[in-house]
Write a protein that holds these residues in place. Structure first.
Motif, mmCIF file in Angstrom:
data_model
loop_
_atom_site.group_PDB
_atom_site.id
_atom_site.type_symbol
_atom_site.label_atom_id
_atom_site.label_comp_id
_atom_site.label_asym_id
_atom_site.label_seq_id
_atom_site.Cartn_x
_atom_site.Cartn_y
_atom_site.Cartn_z
ATOM 1 N N VAL A 1 0.838 -1.210 0.000
ATOM 2 C CA VAL A 1 0.000 0.000 0.000
ATOM 3 C C VAL A 1 0.869 1.255 0.000
ATOM 4 O O VAL A 1 0.636 2.192 -0.781
ATOM 5 C CB VAL A 1 -0.934 0.008 1.230
ATOM 6 C CG1 VAL A 1 -1.679 1.336 1.318
ATOM 7 C CG2 VAL A 1 -1.917 -1.154 1.160
ATOM 8 N N LEU A 2 1.890 1.282 0.851
ATOM 9 C CA LEU A 2 2.746 2.464 0.967
ATOM 10 C C LEU A 2 3.563 2.696 -0.298
ATOM 11 O O LEU A 2 3.733 3.838 -0.735
ATOM 12 C CB LEU A 2 3.674 2.314 2.176
ATOM 13 C CG LEU A 2 2.977 2.274 3.537
ATOM 14 C CD1 LEU A 2 3.988 2.048 4.649
ATOM 15 C CD2 LEU A 2 2.195 3.567 3.787
ATOM 16 N N ALA B 1 2.691 1.788 -3.264
ATOM 17 C CA ALA B 1 1.775 2.128 -4.358
ATOM 18 C C ALA B 1 1.244 3.554 -4.259
ATOM 19 O O ALA B 1 0.700 4.083 -5.242
ATOM 20 C CB ALA B 1 0.610 1.142 -4.383
ATOM 21 N N LEU B 2 1.402 4.194 -3.094
ATOM 22 C CA LEU B 2 0.841 5.532 -2.909
ATOM 23 C C LEU B 2 1.287 6.537 -3.971
ATOM 24 O O LEU B 2 0.454 7.295 -4.497
ATOM 25 C CB LEU B 2 1.192 6.055 -1.507
ATOM 26 C CG LEU B 2 0.333 5.522 -0.356
ATOM 27 C CD1 LEU B 2 0.829 6.077 0.973
ATOM 28 C CD2 LEU B 2 -1.135 5.888 -0.564
ATOM 29 N N PRO B 3 2.589 6.608 -4.315
ATOM 30 C CA PRO B 3 2.993 7.569 -5.360
ATOM 31 C C PRO B 3 2.324 7.279 -6.694
ATOM 32 O O PRO B 3 1.975 8.213 -7.430
ATOM 33 C CB PRO B 3 4.519 7.371 -5.448
ATOM 34 C CG PRO B 3 4.912 6.798 -4.138
ATOM 35 C CD PRO B 3 3.766 5.923 -3.730
ATOM 36 N N ILE C 1 -0.630 5.879 -7.100
ATOM 37 C CA ILE C 1 -2.043 6.227 -6.979
ATOM 38 C C ILE C 1 -2.238 7.739 -6.969
ATOM 39 O O ILE C 1 -3.133 8.274 -7.641
ATOM 40 C CB ILE C 1 -2.626 5.622 -5.682
ATOM 41 C CG1 ILE C 1 -2.547 4.088 -5.728
ATOM 42 C CG2 ILE C 1 -4.070 6.075 -5.477
ATOM 43 C CD1 ILE C 1 -2.861 3.411 -4.405
ATOM 44 N N ALA C 2 -1.378 8.441 -6.231
ATOM 45 C CA ALA C 2 -1.560 9.881 -6.043
ATOM 46 C C ALA C 2 -1.158 10.710 -7.264
ATOM 47 O O ALA C 2 -1.836 11.681 -7.612
ATOM 48 C CB ALA C 2 -0.765 10.344 -4.819
ATOM 49 N N ARG D 1 -3.795 3.520 -12.030
ATOM 50 C CA ARG D 1 -3.892 4.171 -10.724
ATOM 51 C C ARG D 1 -5.112 3.642 -9.967
ATOM 52 O O ARG D 1 -5.046 3.358 -8.763
ATOM 53 C CB ARG D 1 -3.991 5.681 -10.890
ATOM 54 C CG ARG D 1 -2.720 6.335 -11.403
ATOM 55 C CD ARG D 1 -2.938 7.790 -11.730
ATOM 56 N NE ARG D 1 -3.273 8.570 -10.543
ATOM 57 C CZ ARG D 1 -3.686 9.838 -10.575
ATOM 58 N NH1 ARG D 1 -3.830 10.450 -11.753
ATOM 59 N NH2 ARG D 1 -3.951 10.484 -9.464
ATOM 60 N N ALA E 1 -5.151 1.360 -6.487
ATOM 61 C CA ALA E 1 -5.942 1.751 -5.315
ATOM 62 C C ALA E 1 -6.839 0.607 -4.848
ATOM 63 O O ALA E 1 -6.950 0.329 -3.642
ATOM 64 C CB ALA E 1 -6.781 2.983 -5.645
ATOM 65 N N SER F 1 -4.749 -2.063 -3.219
ATOM 66 C CA SER F 1 -4.328 -1.609 -1.891
ATOM 67 C C SER F 1 -5.440 -1.822 -0.869
ATOM 68 O O SER F 1 -5.189 -2.253 0.266
ATOM 69 C CB SER F 1 -3.930 -0.132 -1.940
ATOM 70 O OG SER F 1 -2.776 0.056 -2.750
ATOM 71 N N THR G 1 11.760 11.048 -3.330
ATOM 72 C CA THR G 1 10.921 12.244 -3.355
ATOM 73 C C THR G 1 11.749 13.387 -2.773
ATOM 74 O O THR G 1 12.696 13.147 -2.021
ATOM 75 C CB THR G 1 9.644 12.045 -2.502
ATOM 76 O OG1 THR G 1 10.011 11.561 -1.206
ATOM 77 C CG2 THR G 1 8.712 11.045 -3.163
ATOM 78 N N LEU H 1 8.797 11.007 1.394
ATOM 79 C CA LEU H 1 8.054 9.754 1.531
ATOM 80 C C LEU H 1 8.742 8.836 2.540
ATOM 81 O O LEU H 1 8.089 8.241 3.406
ATOM 82 C CB LEU H 1 7.945 9.069 0.170
ATOM 83 C CG LEU H 1 6.876 7.979 0.037
ATOM 84 C CD1 LEU H 1 5.493 8.544 0.344
ATOM 85 C CD2 LEU H 1 6.899 7.381 -1.363
#
Length: 291
Positions: free
Chosen positions: A28-29, A31-33, A35-36, A122, A126, A129, A183, A188
């Motif tokens: 999940v962490l 994949a955040l970039p 997704i965002a 994306r 999500a 995740s 980042t 991050l």
């Protein structure tokens, strides 16, 4: 000691409940970039991050495969699947298979020349995740059994989530380092370290409160405290391993330039070792209502 034999007999489940939640949260962490801001990322950076999602998938998969040894024979898998929705064990296995299967397919598509539209990826990341978080939730509830006195407490699901939030961020940090993804200001990575610190402190508090409760939990033969006499000292060792892990993680994000891979690797291994230790104690305190 019977409790030691019990924990050793369940060693594959100790491994499963150590690795699978951490791997799911790490996915999940990482994949955040994507997704965002997947559409705004440099194609090369996005592709590397996409492909190194295999790191948390691999770790979680090791745990899931280890847990499969408790099915006895492959044919028993059918009975597990049919129990979905009414059996906590079935919920745990099915959620794991679905979330990791979807994550694996998503990862394989990263190598395709005709990658789907970035917006669609994306959205897919999500959804996967969320499936991963559902997997952690299923694990956290699977062991809160009313027939097991020492497990039937709020600390069972709480510590499962906290373990995931201590090991997951450091595993994600290792994944980012392998992908050479950065980042500005390591923002991050710093966020991951903060999550791990808060979760570690909360874990220590939860385990200490559980330790105080164990002498009151038992049956006619023994109490939880008698089953696991080293529960308290194990908390101290867990805290030391966790603090050392976070120190290596902090070294990773404060290193001038690209940090050596040994730092995030050591951070991950130390934290997982601490979680494994407490999961082993969890199986040692196993006491049923009956004799």
């Amino acid at each position: 000691m019977d409790s030691l034999a019990t924990a050793l007999n369940e060693i594959t489940l100790v491994l499963f409940t150590t690795l699978a939640p951490a791997g799911a949260v790490a996915y999940v962490l990482m994949a955040l970039p994507l997704i965002a801001r997947g559409d705004a990322m440099e194609p090369a950076a996005r592709q590397k991050l996409d492909r190194f999602l295999c790191v948390p998938i691999f770790v979680a998969m090791i745990g899931l495969i280890a847990s499969a040894t408790h099915l006895g024979t492959p044919s028993n898998a059918l009975y597990v699947i049919t129990g979905f929705g009414r059996s906590p064990l079935s919920n745990e296995v099915v959620c794991g298979a679905v979330s990791l299967g979807a994550a694996g397919i998503f990862w394989l598509t990263a190598f395709s020349e005709g990658i789907a539209h970035l917006t669609a990826r994306r959205i897919a990341a999500a959804i996967i995740s969320l499936l991963g978080l559902g997997f952690v939730a299923a694990i956290s509830l699977a062991y809160d059994a009313s027939t097991i006195i020492t497990w039937n407490t709020p600390y069972t699901p709480i510590t499962t989530w906290l373990n995931a939030l201590t090991g997951g961020p450091l595993l994600a940090l290792l994944g980012l380092r392998l992908a050479r993804f950065y980042t500005p200001g390591h923002a991050l990575g710093r966020a991951f370290i903060i999550i791990a610190i808060v979760a570690l402190m909360a874990s220590i508090v939860a385990y200490v409160l559980w330790a105080f409760l164990l002498p009151e939990l038992g049956n006619a033969l023994a109490t939880g405290a008698e089953q696991a006499p080293l529960f308290g000292p194990s908390i101290v060792l867990f805290a030391l391993l966790g603090a050392s892990a976070i120190a290596f993680g902090a070294k990773t994000i404060t290193w001038e330039g690209e940090a050596p891979i040994r730092f995030p690797l050591a951070a991950t291994l130390l934290m997982l070792a601490g979680i494994f230790l407490m999961r082993f104690q969890f199986y040692m305190i196993h006491l049923t209502v009956g004799l």
